[in-house]
Design an enzyme around this catalytic site. Sequence first.
Site, mmCIF file in Angstrom:
data_model
loop_
_atom_site.group_PDB
_atom_site.id
_atom_site.type_symbol
_atom_site.label_atom_id
_atom_site.label_comp_id
_atom_site.label_asym_id
_atom_site.label_seq_id
_atom_site.Cartn_x
_atom_site.Cartn_y
_atom_site.Cartn_z
ATOM 1 N N SER A 253 -9.926 0.227 7.224
ATOM 2 C CA SER A 253 -9.409 0.327 5.856
ATOM 3 C C SER A 253 -8.792 -0.936 5.266
ATOM 4 O O SER A 253 -8.423 -0.943 4.102
ATOM 5 C CB SER A 253 -8.381 1.455 5.768
ATOM 6 N N LYS B 118 0.852 -1.198 0.000
ATOM 7 C CA LYS B 118 0.000 0.000 0.000
ATOM 8 C C LYS B 118 0.884 1.242 0.000
ATOM 9 O O LYS B 118 1.898 1.282 0.709
ATOM 10 C CB LYS B 118 -0.907 -0.014 1.234
ATOM 11 N N SER C 243 -9.758 2.190 2.794
ATOM 12 C CA SER C 243 -8.866 2.876 1.872
ATOM 13 C C SER C 243 -7.859 1.953 1.168
ATOM 14 O O SER C 243 -7.290 2.343 0.151
ATOM 15 C CB SER C 243 -8.094 3.958 2.635
#
Lengths: 461, 97, 485
Positions: free
Chosen positions: A177, A78, A153
């Site tokens: 997330s 990420k 996210s």
Amino acid sequence: MTDLTDLTLSETLKGLAEKAFSSVEVTTAYLKKMEEKRHLNAYITETPEVALKMAEESDNRRANGQAGKLEGIPMAIKDMFCTKGIRTTAASRILSNFIPPFESTTTQKLWDAGAVCLGKTNTDEFAMGSSTITSYFGVTKNPHDETRVPGGSSGGSAAAVAAHMCAGATGTETGGSIRHPASFCQVSGFKPTYGRCSRYGVIAYASSLDEPGVLGRSIEDCARMIEVMMGHDPKDSTSSHRDVPAFHTMLDKTIKGMKIGIPKEYTELVPDNWEKAIQFLKDEGAQLVDIDMPHTEEAGMVYYVVSQGEATTNLARYDGVRYGVREEGKTLDEMYMNTRMAGFGQEVRNRMILGTFFTSAKGYNDYFVPAQKMRSLIKQDFDRAFEKVDVLFSPAVPIKPFTIEEAKHGAAKGRFNDNYLMPSCLTGVPAGCANNGLQVIGRMWDDATVLKVLDVVEMMK
Amino acid sequence: MTKIDKDTIKEMAFWVRVRIPDDEAAKMAEEFTETLSWIGERLKNPEIQTVPPMVTPFDEQIPLRQDIVTDGHQVQAVLSNAPDATPEFFCVPKMVE
Amino acid sequence: MSYIVKGKTADWELVCGLEVHCQIISNSKVFSGASAEFGGEPNDHVAFLDAGFPGQLPVLNSTCVEQCIKTGMGLNAKINKHSVFDRKNYFYGDLPTGYQITQLFHPIVGEGYVEVETEDGKRKIGVERLHLEQDAGKSIHDMHPNKSMLDFNRAGVGLMEIVSKPDIRSPEEAGDYLRKLRSIVRYLGTCDGNMDEGSMRCDINVSVRPVGEEGYRHRVEIKNVNSVKFVMQAIDLEVHRQIEHYESGRDFPQETRLFDPVNMETRSMRSKENALDYRYFPDPDLPPLDLTDEYIDTIRKNLPELPEKKKERFMNELGLSEYDAGILVADRETAAYFEEAIQGQDAKKVANWVMGDLFAALNKECLSIHESPIKAKDLGALVGLITDGTISGKIAKDVFEIMLETGKEPAVIVEEKGLKQVTDTGAIEAMIDEIVKANMDKVAEIKAGKDKLKGWFVGQIMKASQGKVNPALANELLEKKLAEV
């Protein structure tokens, strides 16, 4: 020959160990898949050269009998984790040219265990969101339905896992997330106890909530990755000294006799597979217990106050002086304003503005501190529940992924979007989402039991 | 009840060094006042007086570092991302006292 | 002598408190492993944390904690077993993260006091608190026409902020308080106290009120005043400015001002500075600091002796006067020098040499005591040579001069120059014989009762021996000879 990207992480490890294929071959297959699926926009930055070099080194290590726990496994990271020499953006224009001169502790541990870096995945800007639509680098599409969002996210990581563009991926949670996009993309996701994974080198959103974690095709895959990432880090003052067990060896496929709590506040809306799941747990020999978590409803409010208050100060450092994009101005303040106006998207700017209120002299006493007290009450709910049961079981996100259009019009603000996820972030307890959208939450530091139960939940046909 | 007006929003925006046009600030003020009133209602719960504020889930002692120099001497790396710098310094528009 | 300013409408008194920032002596910074040393190449003492990079986290330096506790003990203050780090939020070029880590709600040290000696006797100035925080970086404005240059070497160096109560009533008292504070931190080795290098900096809170009025009127803060003299001047200027305002019926704002030592005035800083809400809240990156009794006790046991205690000991055990003891303990280096010099020597005699000849010589050369060409143990040895009769006090003055020039040990000088007192009585008797023989007329006068002339004979002996004869011994042998003649 079968497509190597169709193997789970655990199967890939086995194949590599048996010399059925090399890391370079697996990595090449993933790079090809990334190219094919590039339109999903799961990655912000692809690093094929780095990946092939790391794969080659990995094959050499394996040949020399020095294989690590994730030797040769191609992973996606990420874009909230700083990676030395590889652009790290937090999906924000303000960091769109930032090349970290240091490596985050958790990714370093992955590389030390032999993992291979495929690239950096998309996220909502500074991880603020649950649709992956606020990224400066564009929307990520849900691989199962490209008109829909992947959740967020960590939507880029979830999409990459779901589309077989990586064997596994890292994510971060602040308010859900990891589990949210895992649920939307039908993959597995795990957020360890707060303090298990070092936050060093992870771009901060709200420090008392942020926790690195993983997404994979199965809980076993998640267990293998997370046990490598965890462990004490002297560079993080909130990193636990507690021992890290080898989680993947503890997945014994049985929950016989375990007490599993079903919080009634988490079943107000349930997905289609819920009744079946309850029956499955009973069939597996678990004892189901009804649980009250009376302050669940307050989590969204507490999260709103605490996360915005903390985010405001965490994001003050992006000022165009030492790194990132700068927009010039005649005075220092003008330069700050120009830089931050052009550098941050509107969602981030709005959260920062409102966040100032909660740490202002008035907002702090009237809202921030009372919200932190409410946070204590939410924690009490968990403490009391875990006096009665070993884990809690619920849906992760009881709704279906919304369309990208719906997301742009605020669909993510709906109350069933993340209210089953936030309480566990506020209290720091370990929680994960199985690849069928069902959630298990455990006691502080009892990450092992959460993984074990999730692994059984994934056996449900 | 806390009422937030447009000017307060604009002041808050200045605190974090971003601009917000008047109409947006007015809209935000209205919505935020409503949100605060909702939050305020929820925080009236008398139970919160029975517990201390929870700052973090972390429950271990603060670690103390040994006082030895282990870092620094990396000017190039420190300056490598700077939008404007000399080989030694970061540069910003003139700061006036 | 109290400081009362006679105005047109009233007699005014000063109400003043100081906030003193002391840079902590430590090897590394308070939250990073970069060097805390003063100077260095620009941005060389910088960890990524100090430049506010994303994902960087603070880890507390144990020495900085100890230094705060030691200083707290030196201030007779309560050590708080539970303290918390907060973020103080504001934007400025020299602040790389947009917030400073400090301690607002729960400081590491609570209330204490500093005892100062004023012309009116001893006074206790209350200390409100001491907290641990980070220093900011440095901005340089004169290298480029329209840019400022930033150097983060200082960013993140540990600071102790010591906040006094509004107990100060005169500029002199402010000066006394500052000097005393500096002496304490230097004794403890927690801060070098160099105001000109900025390792000790002072903000002043000033308000005035008519004598007899209770409560406080609104105050003005004067920022960053960097010498004891300037602090005293700034207070005096601000007092008169405020009185003038009150007496002419003009209001003045509660604000932050700067002291301008060139134009001898204080002037307002931009009003933006004044309207700041620093939005303090506990830093979630740092758990609270909880100290055990054992930890605090260990520090207390190893605390160096403070000036008050040392002075008492000098008076009681060494028999020094209060005045002398006060001078010798005023700064740590002098006290240390003195204590080294008195090893095995007569302390009072050493004190006289230190405060007399040594201070005069250092003053003349503008040297501080740690730059003294004469080492402490050598000055002690010089006193020893006088005490054991090796040299006379008069010769000692000459030896002292040579020591000052050459840095040699006194015994070596005495040996090389042959300055030892003559103790061989045969040799002295021979000398006396000769002088007596050549001056029989004067002997006759002594016999006739002119005793004063004995002194003349001693002088002749000293002259003949170049001062190397012990005068007492010369006297004794002379008497013997005269009786024989």
